[in-house]
Motif scaffolding. Structure first.
Motif, short mmCIF file in Angstrom:
data_model
loop_
_atom_site.label_atom_id
_atom_site.label_comp_id
_atom_site.label_asym_id
_atom_site.label_seq_id
_atom_site.Cartn_x
_atom_site.Cartn_y
_atom_site.Cartn_z
N ALA A 141 0.84 -1.20 0.00
CA ALA A 141 0.00 0.00 0.00
C ALA A 141 0.87 1.25 0.00
O ALA A 141 0.56 2.23 -0.69
CB ALA A 141 -0.94 0.00 1.20
N GLN B 76 2.29 1.71 -3.48
CA GLN B 76 1.28 2.25 -4.41
C GLN B 76 0.99 3.72 -4.13
O GLN B 76 0.66 4.47 -5.05
CB GLN B 76 -0.01 1.44 -4.32
CG GLN B 76 0.11 0.05 -4.91
CD GLN B 76 -1.16 -0.76 -4.75
OE1 GLN B 76 -2.12 -0.33 -4.11
NE2 GLN B 76 -1.16 -1.95 -5.32
N ALA B 77 1.10 4.14 -2.89
CA ALA B 77 0.80 5.53 -2.52
C ALA B 77 2.00 6.46 -2.71
O ALA B 77 1.85 7.67 -2.58
CB ALA B 77 0.33 5.59 -1.07
N GLU C 32 -4.10 10.43 2.14
CA GLU C 32 -4.51 9.54 1.06
C GLU C 32 -4.18 8.08 1.37
O GLU C 32 -4.97 7.18 1.09
CB GLU C 32 -3.89 9.99 -0.26
CG GLU C 32 -4.45 11.31 -0.75
CD GLU C 32 -3.78 11.84 -2.00
OE1 GLU C 32 -2.73 11.28 -2.42
OE2 GLU C 32 -4.28 12.82 -2.57
N SER D 50 -6.88 5.05 1.87
CA SER D 50 -6.83 3.81 1.10
C SER D 50 -6.87 2.59 2.03
O SER D 50 -7.47 1.58 1.70
CB SER D 50 -5.58 3.76 0.21
OG SER D 50 -4.40 3.55 0.96
N SER E 171 -10.42 1.94 3.09
CA SER E 171 -11.28 1.39 2.04
C SER E 171 -10.98 -0.09 1.78
O SER E 171 -11.74 -0.76 1.09
CB SER E 171 -11.13 2.18 0.75
OG SER E 171 -9.84 2.01 0.20
#
Length: 188
Positions: free
Chosen positions: A157, A160-161, A179, A183, A186
């Protein structure tokens, strides 16, 4: 008296141009070319409710979230009205105590090894929404434990961020904490 009339006329003309026309043109261009940024780079949740801006840090202290860079904007932190650094130097005893307290707080959560400076020192504005990818990876074990997920999932994660350098060569890679935390919320 004859010199006053042209001076007043020039004052009025420059006030209209510099105080009205120029700002209106620049604002119009910004809204046309960069609408997201010109409107504050607001981040919304699934329901469409504004929960923050990608440009201003948010305070997170819950162990299930990645923690941001410290803020120097007062007790409540991340106050845009109090933007600015502490101006405390590296020999200031209060500053040294603050940094030592931050190191202790991180050590108490199980962080070992070298702690990146961006987890210990506030940015110049005190509002920085980003941390380094190293700072995010350092927190992955704590967040994984609090969320009951694998550390590898959180490392992915973070990857990806991670935002690259601006224009490919300016600044350093960074992670927007708000952000990233959204994420995680979610994820099922």
């Amino acid at each position: 008296m004859k010199d006053i009339k042209p001076a007043i006329l020039m004052f009025i003309i420059f006030t209209v141009i510099c105080g009205g026309i120029y700002p209106a043109v620049v604002t119009g261009i910004a809204h046309a070319l960069f609408p997201y940024q010109a409107k504050g780079s607001f981040i919304t949740d699934i329901s469409g409710k504004v929960i923050g801006s990608a440009l201003i840090g948010q305070p997170f202290s819950d162990p299930k979230y990645f923690w941001p860079r410290p803020s120097a904007t007062g007790v409540f932190g991340y106050n845009p009205l109090a933007s600015g650094g502490s101006n405390s130097g590296p020999t200031n005893p209060d500053y040294l105590k603050t940094v030592a307290d931050r190191v202790k707080a991180l050590r108490d959560t199980g962080v070992n090894g070298t702690v990146p400076a961006d987890l210990l020192q506030a940015s110049a504005s005190g509002l920085d929404p980003h941390i380094s990818p190293e700072s995010a990876r350092l927190q992955a074990a704590r967040v994984a434990k609090a969320r009951g997920v694998s550390e590898d999932l959180l490392i992915n994660a973070v990857a990806q961020a991670t935002e690259g350098r601006q224009l490919g060569f300016l600044g350093k890679p960074r992670v927007n904490v708000l952000e990233l935390n959204l994420s995680l919320d979610s994820m099922k």
